[in-house]
Scaffold this motif. Sequence first.
Motif, PDB file in Angstrom:
ATOM      1  N   VAL A  30       0.847  -1.179   0.000  1.00 38.44           N
ATOM      2  CA  VAL A  30       0.000   0.000   0.000  1.00 38.44           C
ATOM      3  C   VAL A  30       0.890   1.238   0.000  1.00 38.44           C
ATOM      4  O   VAL A  30       1.732   1.390   0.873  1.00 38.44           O
ATOM      5  N   SER A  76       2.301   5.056   0.549  1.00 33.94           N
ATOM      6  CA  SER A  76       2.251   5.802   1.804  1.00 33.94           C
ATOM      7  C   SER A  76       1.063   6.737   1.886  1.00 33.94           C
ATOM      8  O   SER A  76       0.623   7.067   2.973  1.00 33.94           O
ATOM      9  N   THR A 117      -2.584   3.390   6.393  1.00 32.49           N
ATOM     10  CA  THR A 117      -1.181   2.981   6.460  1.00 32.49           C
ATOM     11  C   THR A 117      -0.442   3.619   7.632  1.00 32.49           C
ATOM     12  O   THR A 117       0.709   3.296   7.869  1.00 32.49           O
ATOM     13  N   VAL A 123       0.857   1.047   9.987  1.00 36.60           N
ATOM     14  CA  VAL A 123       1.976   0.304   9.406  1.00 36.60           C
ATOM     15  C   VAL A 123       3.254   1.133   9.521  1.00 36.60           C
ATOM     16  O   VAL A 123       4.316   0.613   9.883  1.00 36.60           O
ATOM     17  N   ARG A 124       3.150   2.426   9.209  1.00 37.59           N
ATOM     18  CA  ARG A 124       4.333   3.295   9.314  1.00 37.59           C
ATOM     19  C   ARG A 124       4.835   3.342  10.751  1.00 37.59           C
ATOM     20  O   ARG A 124       6.043   3.333  10.992  1.00 37.59           O
ATOM     21  N   CYS A 172      -0.056  -5.205   5.628  1.00 35.45           N
ATOM     22  CA  CYS A 172       0.082  -4.506   4.351  1.00 35.45           C
ATOM     23  C   CYS A 172      -0.820  -5.138   3.293  1.00 35.45           C
ATOM     24  O   CYS A 172      -1.525  -4.441   2.553  1.00 35.45           O
TER      25      CYS A 172
END
Length: 138
Positions: A20, A22, A27, A30-31, A81
Motif C-alpha cells: 500500500v 504511503s 497505512t 503500518v508506518r 500490508c
Amino acid sequence: MPASDTLAEDDAGGRPTGYVPSGATGTTAVREQLAAVKKELDFISQQLCGPGGQVQAIDLQEVKRLVKHIEVDREELAQRCHRLAQENKELLEVNGKLEAALYVTKRELEDATRKLRHQEVEEDLEMAGSNQKEDLLT
C-alpha cells in the motif's frame, strides 16, 4: 509459516505484493510499526558497536532472539500490508460505484427540476389566459 511462504514479494525493496503506497488510507499504523522496527534495529546496531564504532563481542543467542522478534514483526507487517491493500482496493471499487450512482441521481434531480419549472410556466400561462377571458367577459 513465514510470511514469505504466504505472500509473494516483488523486486522493489522486498515489499510484499499488494504494498500500500504511503498516501493510502490506513497505512499510519503500518508506518508506526515500521518506525518501531527501525528503532529496534538502531538499538541492535548500537549494541554491536562499542566506542569508536568498533564491533564488540557478539552474543549469538541474543542476536538469534532479536532476529526472531524482527521476523515476527516483518510477518505481521506483511500481513497487515496485504490486508490494507485489499481493503483499499475494495473501498476504491465502492467509491466508484457510489460516484456513478450520485451522478445518475444528480441528472434525475436536474430533470425533475426542469419538468417542475415547465409545469409552473404552463400553470402561469393558464392563469393568465383565464384572467384575460374574465376581463373580456366583464
